[in-house]
Write a protein that holds these residues in place. Structure first.
Motif, PDB file in Angstrom:
ATOM      1  N   LEU A 164       0.826  -1.207   0.000  1.00  0.00           N
ATOM      2  CA  LEU A 164       0.000   0.000   0.000  1.00  0.00           C
ATOM      3  C   LEU A 164       0.861   1.257   0.000  1.00  0.00           C
ATOM      4  O   LEU A 164       1.876   1.314   0.704  1.00  0.00           O
ATOM      5  N   SER A 165       0.466   2.239  -0.792  1.00  0.00           N
ATOM      6  CA  SER A 165       1.145   3.537  -0.748  1.00  0.00           C
ATOM      7  C   SER A 165       0.448   4.484  -1.695  1.00  0.00           C
ATOM      8  O   SER A 165      -0.414   4.071  -2.477  1.00  0.00           O
ATOM      9  N   ILE A 166       0.857   5.754  -1.663  1.00  0.00           N
ATOM     10  CA  ILE A 166       0.364   6.683  -2.678  1.00  0.00           C
ATOM     11  C   ILE A 166       0.937   6.250  -4.022  1.00  0.00           C
ATOM     12  O   ILE A 166       1.886   5.462  -4.071  1.00  0.00           O
ATOM     13  N   SER A 167       0.388   6.807  -5.074  1.00  0.00           N
ATOM     14  CA  SER A 167       0.869   6.466  -6.408  1.00  0.00           C
ATOM     15  C   SER A 167       2.299   6.980  -6.580  1.00  0.00           C
ATOM     16  O   SER A 167       2.629   8.067  -6.133  1.00  0.00           O
ATOM     17  N   GLY A 168       3.162   6.139  -7.179  1.00  0.00           N
ATOM     18  CA  GLY A 168       4.526   6.565  -7.462  1.00  0.00           C
ATOM     19  C   GLY A 168       5.522   6.334  -6.338  1.00  0.00           C
ATOM     20  O   GLY A 168       6.690   6.687  -6.461  1.00  0.00           O
ATOM     21  N   ALA A 169       5.093   5.709  -5.247  1.00  0.00           N
ATOM     22  CA  ALA A 169       6.018   5.508  -4.119  1.00  0.00           C
ATOM     23  C   ALA A 169       6.803   4.204  -4.246  1.00  0.00           C
ATOM     24  O   ALA A 169       7.747   3.962  -3.498  1.00  0.00           O
ATOM     25  N   GLY A 170       6.411   3.333  -5.197  1.00  0.00           N
ATOM     26  CA  GLY A 170       7.201   2.127  -5.421  1.00  0.00           C
ATOM     27  C   GLY A 170       6.494   0.808  -5.171  1.00  0.00           C
ATOM     28  O   GLY A 170       7.150  -0.208  -4.941  1.00  0.00           O
TER      29      GLY A 170
END
Ligand SMILES: Nc1ncnc2c1ncn2[C@@H]1O[C@H](COP(=O)(O)OP(=O)(O)O)[C@@H](O)[C@H]1O
Ligand SMILES: [Mg+2]
Length: 513
Positions: A164-170
């Motif tokens: 899980l993460s914001i978009s573009g965090a990997g």
């Protein structure tokens, strides 16, 4: 002086609250210490491992605003007037994690004494505390300790994983690292199959021959184009069909079920598999059904036909999808219709799980990108066709070695029931407070301090929680070995590529003329 050379960096101090079993502070006496580093502390029962949760500096000369202003009013900085640097102290707050005593690790229930000495923890101790597994999946490193993070495959995946993460965090990058580790396993280490539902075509590069400098996984990858997928009508139950286009009445469903069963029996008796056209014909020819039911069912089937998704057989077949030590990428990027994507995810998940229960296919990891689209929270059944099977695998998959890896940039939109079944979670940078709250609610092990740190993570930095590590661990995801997806090119590169192509086309046109 000799003792300093033994690597001691600090001494436990006594404050009103600490040391206690869950909080120990020390003053730095040599070197530096950083937040998120591990330290070992002398302890009457052995060695205590602790995590540095915060570091701060104090200096008596600068404690009072009025005196700082007064002294500097003379036109000279305070440090020119007083030996201020001698009064600067670095104090570190730590959270004790465990006490190592005669080969065992126990919960910290007694604090170390004030005056106990502190060292930077040896990588060996950290490795033992987190039960790193040399045969496990190499996901990254704890950089401050030069220590590779290698996690046991069963503990990481068996009870499902969420990234899980914001978009573009990997997230996709991290999932690619996991895939590489699964594909690199040797037969004797136990290899599982890996299937990824890829709505943006981010994993198709695994199927392409690698450019120099990258490891080639193309011979271990099976790429399925979404537009080539067909679902075998004989493999669908009436209930599943009804789920695809909802709104069938109980009577219509009963009639449909009767006809499907009859056709399946005929198939077994030697008539061969059937498609939607044959199903329509059987409905038209049926003389038990009333005319209204007939025309509704026929209209409904023609709607299904317009999707160009159904046929006599499943294509590809489940056995080709789940092969030990191999990756199947189901590239859904050429399908725009969300419902069609959900039908594919639903059907293939269903079939994979059912074949796995019968032990017809290998244990597998099913990676679902954009899983909030396929397993959404608070959306009606009709708009969430694939949710129920994903929930089922989340609940029962572990018994059959059918594991899920759910990837999402909107955890708050991801079905809570399913998310809470994911024992391991890899969390990269996340900012939205609702997402953080949702994760905290579906995860017992996470503490407030870790939650706060999530918002300050950089690209590729991750927090992992769950059985795979026991206690939340911050680490850096390693560099990938496979070729990055073509989605990852820069805007400059994309612009260049476009102009180069255009120049080439213009030249070709000119040559023709
Ligand atoms: N561990 C990492 N090491 C190096 N670069 C990374 C790492 N993780 C992500 N990146 C970079 O960040 C970009 C975005 O990562 P990606 O996985 O596509 O994000 P997400 O799937 O969360 O939207 C990648 O193209 C890559 O360049
Ligand atoms: Mg992604």
């Amino acid at each position: 002086m000799a003792e300093k050379n033994e690597g001691y960096i600090g001494t436990v101090i006594s404050t009103q609250q600490s040391p206690n079993p869950s909080s120990v502070d020390f003053v730095l006496t040599a070197g530096i210490v950083r937040r998120s580093q591990f330290v070992e502390i002398e302890h009457p029962e052995g060695v205590m491992l602790a995590l540095v949760t915060n570091v701060f500096k104090t200096n008596k000369y600068f404690e009072r605003a009025d005196s700082v202003k007064e002294f500097e009013a003379r036109g000279k900085a305070i440090f020119e007037q007083f030996p201020t640097s001698e009064w600067e102290y670095t104090v570190a707050n730590t959270k004790p994690l465990g006490i190592f005593s005669s080969g065992k690790v126990k919960r910290p229930d007694v604090p170390p004494s004030p005056g106990s000495r502190v060292k930077i923890a040896s990588p060996e101790l950290v490795k033992r505390f987190y039960c790193f597994d040399e045969q496990g999946l190499h996901l990254g490193a704890i950089e401050a300790h030069g220590l590779d993070v290698k996690l046991n495959m069963t503990k990481l995946l068996k009870k499902h994983l969420a990234i899980l993460s914001i978009s573009g965090a990997g997230k996709s990058y991290c999932a690619s690292v996991i895939i590489e580790e699964l594909l690199d396993r040797k037969k004797e280490q136990g290899r599982i199959a890996c299937i990824v539902f890829d709505p943006h075509g981010e994993y198709v590069n695994f199927a392409e021959p690698a450019k120099p400098g990258y490891v080639d996984y193309s011979d271990k990858t099976f790429l399925v184009k979404g537009s080539n997928i067909r679902i075998g009508v004989p493999n669908l139950s009436a209930r599943m069909l009804a789920g695809i286009i909802p709104g069938l009445s109980a009577v219509q469903l009963r009639d449909l079920k009767r006809i499907l069963e009859k056709m399946k029996q005929n198939m077994k008796a030697g008539e061969g598999p059937f498609d939607l056209a044959e199903l329509s014909k059987a409905i038209s020819d049926d003389d038990e059904m009333n005319q209204n039911t007939k025309s509704s069912l026929l209209a409904w089937i023609s709607e299904l036909e317009s999707m160009h998704l159904f046929s006599k057989f499943d294509s590809p077949s489940m056995r080709d999808l789940a092969v030990p030590g191999r990756l199947t990428v189901i590239d859904l990027s050429d399908i725009i219709d969300v419902k069609k994507k959900q039908i594919i995810v639903s059907h293939f998940s269903q079939e994979l799980f059912s074949e796995r229960r019968k032990q017809n296919i290998a244990p597998f990891l099913l990676i679902i990108e954009e899983s909030h689209q396929f397993c959404p929270e608070k959306v009606s059944e009709e708009e969430a066709i694939s949710r129920s099977i994903i929930r089922t695998i989340a609940r029962e998959g572990r018994k059959f070695d059918a594991s899920l890896c759910l990837i999402s940039q909107r955890p708050v939109q991801l079905d809570t029931t399913t998310l809470s079944q994911c024992n391991s979670k890899i969390i990269l940078r996340l900012m939205n407070p609702y997402d953080l709250k949702h994760i905290a609610e579906s995860t017992e092990a996470i503490d407030q301090k870790s939650l706060e740190l999530i918002t300050s993570l950089q690209i590729g930095e991750a927090l992992i929680i769950g059985e795979a590590v026991g206690y939340p661990l911050f680490f850096s995801v390693r560099k990938r070995k496979s070729m990055p997806s073509s989605h990852e090119i820069t805007l400059e590169e994309a612009a260049l590529q476009f102009e180069q192509k255009k120049t080439k086309r213009d030249e070709e046109t000119e040559a023709l003329l």
